[in-house]
Design a protein around this motif. Sequence first.
Motif, short mmCIF file in Angstrom:
data_model
loop_
_atom_site.label_atom_id
_atom_site.label_comp_id
_atom_site.label_asym_id
_atom_site.label_seq_id
_atom_site.Cartn_x
_atom_site.Cartn_y
_atom_site.Cartn_z
N CYS A 1 -1.09 -1.58 5.43
CA CYS A 1 -0.82 -1.06 6.78
C CYS A 1 -2.09 -1.06 7.64
O CYS A 1 -3.16 -1.46 7.19
CB CYS A 1 -0.25 0.35 6.68
N HIS B 1 1.08 3.66 1.92
CA HIS B 1 1.58 4.05 3.25
C HIS B 1 2.83 3.25 3.61
O HIS B 1 3.80 3.80 4.13
CB HIS B 1 0.50 3.84 4.30
N CYS C 1 -5.08 0.92 6.17
CA CYS C 1 -5.76 0.19 5.11
C CYS C 1 -6.58 -0.96 5.70
O CYS C 1 -7.69 -1.24 5.23
CB CYS C 1 -4.75 -0.35 4.12
N CYS D 1 0.86 -1.18 0.00
CA CYS D 1 0.00 0.00 0.00
C CYS D 1 0.90 1.23 0.00
O CYS D 1 2.08 1.15 0.35
CB CYS D 1 -0.95 -0.02 1.20
ZN ZN Z 1 -1.84 1.56 3.94
#
Ligand code: ZN
Length: 103
Positions: A52, A24, A55, A22
């Motif tokens: 993360c 992040h 998410c 993701c």
């Molecule tokens: Zn994330």
Amino acid sequence: MGESQATVECTTHGAQPEAFLCKHLMGTLDTGTAIGFHWSSASTSETPDAWCNTCEEARVKAGGEWTEEAMETVGVKLICATCYRRAKRIWLDARTADGLGAL
Ligand SMILES: [Zn+2]
Ligand SMILES: [Zn+2]
């Protein structure tokens, strides 16, 4: 067997197997700050797509499904397998430092 692994050209590591994180987690490669690391236990990949805590929350809110909205939070990024392992290591190190795996 005979399955071709897609590769990605990493500016740091050269040609490497593809992995996905993701957006992040991608950022943690710069910040070095652990923000959780989740992946599907159903995946047999050495580098399963990972996301993360933020998410994961979005996914849970969406009823445990990767809805369009949840996927928007993820903003999935293509990354090399070596960079992927570095991101995972940041999380593992933080877990170890913390004693419990609550991150
Ligand atoms: Zn994330
Ligand atoms: Zn790389």
